[in-house]
Design an enzyme around this catalytic site. Structure first.
Site, PDB file in Angstrom:
ATOM      1  CB  ALA A   1      61.907  26.160 -14.775  1.00  0.00           C
ATOM      2  CB  ALA A   2      58.662  29.264 -10.165  1.00  0.00           C
ATOM      3  N   GLY A   3      58.635  30.437 -13.501  1.00  0.00           N
ATOM      4  CA  GLY A   3      57.949  31.546 -14.188  1.00  0.00           C
ATOM      5  C   GLY A   3      57.543  31.298 -15.559  1.00  0.00           C
ATOM      6  CG  ASP A   4      60.019  29.342 -18.360  1.00  0.00           C
ATOM      7  OD1 ASP A   4      60.227  30.724 -18.504  1.00  0.00           O
ATOM      8  OD2 ASP A   4      61.503  29.434 -17.899  1.00  0.00           O
TER       9      ASP A   4
END
Length: 326
Positions: free
Chosen positions: A268-271
């Site tokens: 979920a790093a991009g989110d």
């Protein structure tokens, strides 16, 4: 459909809601093989839900607009969203449709296989765009992603642009045919990672120089602001609007060095990056400061497992920023 409140928040997310069904195994199965999992869990996922949770965890009110099915998973998703502080009142529950599902198997080495059944997310249409438009004002910052049908995404982007709202478009996953030039003109800002940047520009960014060339290619298609994420190598940002300095001959650009963290899961790093970016911009930070704040959010998300569960709090982000100054 749940009753909608009369007022929406300035931060609005329009996109997908999934339930993640995760099984942990020592090794991934081969075709025809049945294995017993060492553990399993259900969690909230989908890029739209993840980004809304990321905003809420930072203490900012947020409206999530999208679609779920009329099934038991919709209830699970609604309960999870409420626990994170995100209302489900603008999520349409479509009869005879299933809520989006992501079926994920992970092995001991960290490799995974993912099968996504888009369900209600892929059934979104102009009625969902109309529900979104009712939420928007010129002060809105809107987050969108590409886990919904492209015609619906473009229609929503047109409505946001017509109202003068700020649109942050996460081009993930990049559609098989890429994105049309119209998407670049409608978006205020795009935030592709290395793979997505290569799909959009033909340039695989790996350092500030290659990221600068990729950003130039994105600007050439009509995009005003670009943030090229380089994973563990940092983040490059480029602003081609030049509204506050007519003497400048090219885009205002900069590079944010990576934060030093112990990463265990980048799901979920991009989110979380995009959620942090929206919050920072809403609080009046310029693109450089907002990019650094967002990078800290993304870095912290890699230090824990899960999708929505990985989103950091404002106190955690501020602590990391203070511990690792520019």
């Amino acid at each position: 459909m749940a009753e909608r409140p009369s007022k929406c928040h300035p931060l609005v997310v329009f996109g997908s809601v999934n339930i993640d069904m995760v099984a942990r195994l020592h090794t991934l199965p081969v075709p025809g093989e049945t294995l017993h999992a060492q553990g399993a869990h259900l969690g909230l996922g989908g890029k739209g839900a993840n980004q809304a949770v990321a905003v809420a965890r930072l203490g900012a009110p947020v409206t999530l607009a999208g679609r779920m099915g009329d099934d038991m998973f919709a209830g699970f998703a609604a309960d999870a969203l409420r626990r994170f502080g995100v209302s489900d009142s603008h999520l349409f529950r479509a009869p005879a449709q299933m809520t989006g599902l992501a079926m994920i198997c992970t092995d001991a080495a960290g490799e995974n296989t993912i099968v996504v059944a888009g369900g209600a997310n892929l059934a979104m249409d102009d009625t969902d765009v109309a529900r979104l438009a009712a939420c928007l004002t010129p002060d809105s910052i809107v987050l969108m992603q590409c886990e919904i049908p492209l015609p619906v995404l473009l229609a929503a982007a047109r409505r946001a642009a017509a109202l003068g709202a700020t649109l942050i478009l996460d081009p993930a996953p990049v559609p098989p045919g890429g994105l049309p030039d119209e998407a670049f003109r409608l978006a205020t800002l795009m935030t592709p990672n290395e793979t997505e940047t290569e799909r959009l520009t033909g340039i695989r960014p790996h350092d500030p120089d290659s990221a600068r060339r990729a950003a130039h290619a994105l600007h050439s298609r009509g995009l005003r602001q670009a943030i090229v994420k380089l994973g563990a190598q940092g983040v490059f940002f480029s602003d081609d609007t030049r509204q506050d300095d007519t003497r400048q001959n090219g885009p205002r650009q900069g590079f944010v060095r990576p934060f030093r963290v112990t990463a265990i899961d980048s799901v979920a790093a991009g989110d979380c990056f995009n959620g942090g970016l929206a919050v920072a911009l809403a609080r009046g930070q310029d693109l450089a400061a907002a990019t650094r704040f967002a990078a800290a959010c993304g870095a912290l998300a890699t230090t824990r497992k899960g999708a929505s569960d990985a989103a950091p709090t404002l106190a955690e982000v501020e602590s990391l920023l203070a511990a690792q100054p520019e």
